[in-house]
Design a protein around this motif. Structure first.
Motif, PDB file in Angstrom:
ATOM      1  N   ASN A 108     -10.281  -6.470   2.400  1.00 52.97           N
ATOM      2  CA  ASN A 108     -10.633  -5.758   1.181  1.00 52.97           C
ATOM      3  C   ASN A 108     -10.228  -4.291   1.260  1.00 52.97           C
ATOM      4  O   ASN A 108      -9.845  -3.691   0.256  1.00 52.97           O
ATOM      5  N   ASP A 109     -10.310  -3.699   2.462  1.00 51.53           N
ATOM      6  CA  ASP A 109      -9.892  -2.310   2.643  1.00 51.53           C
ATOM      7  C   ASP A 109      -8.402  -2.133   2.377  1.00 51.53           C
ATOM      8  O   ASP A 109      -7.984  -1.123   1.826  1.00 51.53           O
ATOM      9  N   ASN A 110      -7.603  -3.121   2.773  1.00 52.03           N
ATOM     10  CA  ASN A 110      -6.158  -3.048   2.525  1.00 52.03           C
ATOM     11  C   ASN A 110      -5.856  -3.058   1.035  1.00 52.03           C
ATOM     12  O   ASN A 110      -4.956  -2.357   0.575  1.00 52.03           O
TER      13      ASN A 110
ATOM     14  N   ALA B  78      -0.952   2.954  -5.210  1.00 50.59           N
ATOM     15  CA  ALA B  78      -0.297   2.642  -6.486  1.00 50.59           C
ATOM     16  C   ALA B  78      -0.727   3.626  -7.569  1.00 50.59           C
ATOM     17  O   ALA B  78       0.105   4.104  -8.344  1.00 50.59           O
ATOM     18  N   ARG B  79      -2.037   3.955  -7.618  1.00 52.61           N
ATOM     19  CA  ARG B  79      -2.514   4.943  -8.597  1.00 52.61           C
ATOM     20  C   ARG B  79      -1.897   6.306  -8.342  1.00 52.61           C
ATOM     21  O   ARG B  79      -1.508   7.015  -9.277  1.00 52.61           O
ATOM     22  N   LEU B  80      -1.793   6.688  -7.079  1.00 47.90           N
ATOM     23  CA  LEU B  80      -1.207   7.983  -6.732  1.00 47.90           C
ATOM     24  C   LEU B  80       0.268   8.031  -7.138  1.00 47.90           C
ATOM     25  O   LEU B  80       0.735   9.034  -7.677  1.00 47.90           O
ATOM     26  N   ARG B  81       0.993   6.940  -6.911  1.00 46.45           N
ATOM     27  CA  ARG B  81       2.410   6.885  -7.315  1.00 46.45           C
ATOM     28  C   ARG B  81       2.556   6.979  -8.827  1.00 46.45           C
ATOM     29  O   ARG B  81       3.449   7.669  -9.329  1.00 46.45           O
ATOM     30  N   ARG B  82       1.687   6.285  -9.567  1.00 45.76           N
ATOM     31  CA  ARG B  82       1.742   6.348 -11.039  1.00 45.76           C
ATOM     32  C   ARG B  82       1.438   7.763 -11.523  1.00 45.76           C
ATOM     33  O   ARG B  82       2.076   8.267 -12.445  1.00 45.76           O
ATOM     34  N   TRP B  83       0.440   8.414 -10.901  1.00 49.08           N
ATOM     35  CA  TRP B  83       0.087   9.782 -11.274  1.00 49.08           C
ATOM     36  C   TRP B  83       1.255  10.724 -11.003  1.00 49.08           C
ATOM     37  O   TRP B  83       1.604  11.549 -11.854  1.00 49.08           O
TER      38      TRP B  83
ATOM     39  N   ALA C 111      -4.033  -0.076  -0.982  1.00 53.25           N
ATOM     40  CA  ALA C 111      -2.849  -0.357  -1.795  1.00 53.25           C
ATOM     41  C   ALA C 111      -3.072   0.095  -3.236  1.00 53.25           C
ATOM     42  O   ALA C 111      -2.174   0.650  -3.869  1.00 53.25           O
ATOM     43  N   GLY C 112      -4.269  -0.137  -3.747  1.00 48.66           N
ATOM     44  CA  GLY C 112      -4.589   0.293  -5.106  1.00 48.66           C
ATOM     45  C   GLY C 112      -4.569   1.801  -5.239  1.00 48.66           C
ATOM     46  O   GLY C 112      -4.088   2.342  -6.234  1.00 48.66           O
ATOM     47  N   LYS C 113      -5.083   2.508  -4.227  1.00 48.92           N
ATOM     48  CA  LYS C 113      -5.073   3.972  -4.242  1.00 48.92           C
ATOM     49  C   LYS C 113      -3.649   4.500  -4.212  1.00 48.92           C
ATOM     50  O   LYS C 113      -3.308   5.440  -4.938  1.00 48.92           O
TER      51      LYS C 113
END
Length: 135
Positions: free
Chosen positions: A2-4, A12-17, A8-10
């Motif tokens: 779940n940590d992975n 992806a959000r950082l890349r989108r930002w 990965a979600g963090k």
């Protein structure tokens, strides 16, 4: 496991930002050249776009704290403030133009012009402030 997924979600959000900030910088460049934008907003938009798009970093990243402070905090705040000064329909139009332009090839001429402007500015500053011997 779940940590992975969270990591990965963090990421992806950082890349989108980061992509959204890059696109907004180009939208500000477009806004700086649009006659419907007030002159003071054009001036601010042009200054921020020039700073963000410049290949030369005025505050080098190897300087502790200050090196990344401009890119991570100051620049996004400045971008957000100038975006607030541009009417929403115009900003939407500029963002759509960025999307359209992103499908075209990259201009190396524009990069050469920006580098040339930085070299010219540095040469002027050297000329203007270089100590001259007293007569």
């Amino acid at each position: 496991m779940n940590d992975n997924r969270n990591e990965a979600g963090k990421h992806a959000r950082l890349r989108r930002w980061a992509k959204a900030v890059k696109q907004d910088v180009v939208a500000l460049y477009i806004a700086a050249r649009d006659p419907r934008v007030p002159w003071y907003v054009k001036l601010a938009a042009a200054a921020i776009a020039a700073y963000a798009l410049s290949p030369i970093d005025p505050i080098p990243d190897f300087i502790p704290v200050l090196g990344y402070l401009d890119e991570l905090i100051v620049l996004p705040i400045a971008i957000a403030l100038v975006i607030k000064l541009i009417p929403s329909p115009l900003m939407a139009e500029f963002r759509a133009e960025v999307q359209r332009r992103s499908e075209r090839p990259i201009s190396r001429v524009a990069a050469a012009v920006i580098i040339g402007l930085w070299i010219a500015a540095a040469a002027f500053l050297l000329w203007a402030f270089w100590p001259t011997p007293a007569p």
